[in-house]
Design a protein around this motif. Structure first.
Motif, short mmCIF file in Angstrom:
data_model
loop_
_atom_site.label_atom_id
_atom_site.label_comp_id
_atom_site.label_asym_id
_atom_site.label_seq_id
_atom_site.Cartn_x
_atom_site.Cartn_y
_atom_site.Cartn_z
N UNK A 15 34.98 38.85 54.22
CA UNK A 15 33.69 38.79 53.56
C UNK A 15 33.58 37.49 52.79
N UNK A 16 32.37 36.98 52.69
CA UNK A 16 32.05 35.88 51.79
C UNK A 16 31.60 36.52 50.48
N UNK A 17 32.26 36.18 49.37
CA UNK A 17 31.98 36.82 48.09
C UNK A 17 31.71 35.78 47.01
N UNK A 22 37.17 31.55 35.26
CA UNK A 22 37.44 31.39 33.83
C UNK A 22 36.68 30.20 33.26
N UNK A 23 36.39 30.27 31.97
CA UNK A 23 35.70 29.18 31.30
C UNK A 23 36.66 28.00 31.18
N UNK A 24 36.31 26.82 31.69
CA UNK A 24 37.25 25.70 31.69
C UNK A 24 37.60 25.17 30.30
N UNK A 51 51.12 39.18 32.38
CA UNK A 51 49.87 38.43 32.41
C UNK A 51 48.82 39.22 31.64
N UNK A 52 48.28 38.60 30.62
CA UNK A 52 47.20 39.22 29.85
C UNK A 52 45.92 38.44 30.11
N UNK A 53 44.91 39.08 30.73
CA UNK A 53 43.68 38.35 31.03
C UNK A 53 42.93 37.97 29.75
N UNK A 54 42.26 36.84 29.81
CA UNK A 54 41.49 36.33 28.68
C UNK A 54 40.09 36.97 28.70
N UNK A 55 39.45 36.98 27.56
CA UNK A 55 38.11 37.55 27.46
C UNK A 55 37.02 36.66 28.04
N UNK A 56 37.36 35.40 28.39
CA UNK A 56 36.35 34.49 28.94
C UNK A 56 36.12 34.72 30.43
N UNK A 60 37.04 41.23 37.88
CA UNK A 60 36.43 42.30 38.67
C UNK A 60 34.97 42.03 39.01
N UNK A 61 34.41 40.95 38.51
CA UNK A 61 33.03 40.58 38.87
C UNK A 61 33.04 39.91 40.23
N UNK A 62 32.74 40.69 41.25
CA UNK A 62 32.68 40.19 42.63
C UNK A 62 31.47 40.79 43.30
N UNK A 63 30.78 39.96 44.04
CA UNK A 63 29.62 40.42 44.80
C UNK A 63 29.79 40.01 46.25
N UNK A 64 29.82 40.99 47.14
CA UNK A 64 29.94 40.68 48.57
C UNK A 64 28.61 40.17 49.07
N UNK A 65 28.64 39.02 49.71
CA UNK A 65 27.41 38.42 50.22
C UNK A 65 27.15 38.79 51.67
N UNK A 66 28.09 38.47 52.55
CA UNK A 66 27.92 38.79 53.95
C UNK A 66 29.26 38.85 54.66
N UNK A 67 29.34 39.68 55.70
CA UNK A 67 30.60 39.74 56.45
C UNK A 67 30.75 38.51 57.32
N UNK A 68 31.98 38.07 57.49
CA UNK A 68 32.27 36.92 58.34
C UNK A 68 32.77 37.42 59.69
N UNK A 69 32.29 36.82 60.77
CA UNK A 69 32.73 37.29 62.09
C UNK A 69 34.16 36.85 62.38
N UNK A 70 34.79 37.60 63.26
CA UNK A 70 36.11 37.21 63.74
C UNK A 70 35.94 36.17 64.82
#
Length: 94
Positions: A15-17, A22-24, A51-56, A60-70
């Motif tokens: 999938x293209x997502x 992270x904030x640079x 590993x402790x994730x940062x608040x920035x 888990x914010x991912x949005x699937x855009x479209x499936x990619x063909x094989x």
């Protein structure tokens, strides 16, 4: 503020997502998205890291855009590769 980038995900097929990044200029994680804490065993030797994730950043914010063909079977590169295992040819340029 969400900073988006495009990635290819292989989690549920190809999938293209859109994903959050992270904030640079984050002062806590310096743009890495989290803080790594190495730890040792009883002898003081390196035993791994946490590993402790940062608040920035929210990974888990991912949005699937479209499936990619094989690729068709004829276009897949398997077996002998004329460019060798590292993508370079050992043939002279003439």
């Amino acid at each position: 503020m969400i900073r988006l980038r495009i990635q290819v995900s292989h989690r549920l097929g190809r999938w293209l997502v859109l994903t959050d990044t992270p904030h640079p200029d984050c002062r806590e994680c310096e743009g890495d998205g989290g803080i790594e804490y190495p730890y040792g065993d009883d002898d003081g030797e390196y035993a791994g890291s946490n590993w402790e994730p940062c608040g920035c950043w929210n990974e888990n914010h991912r949005w699937r855009l479209l499936p990619l063909p094989r690729l068709p079977r004829l276009l897949r590169r398997r077996g002998r590769d004329p460019w060798g295992p590292h993508g370079y040819s050992n043939e002279p340029p003439f």
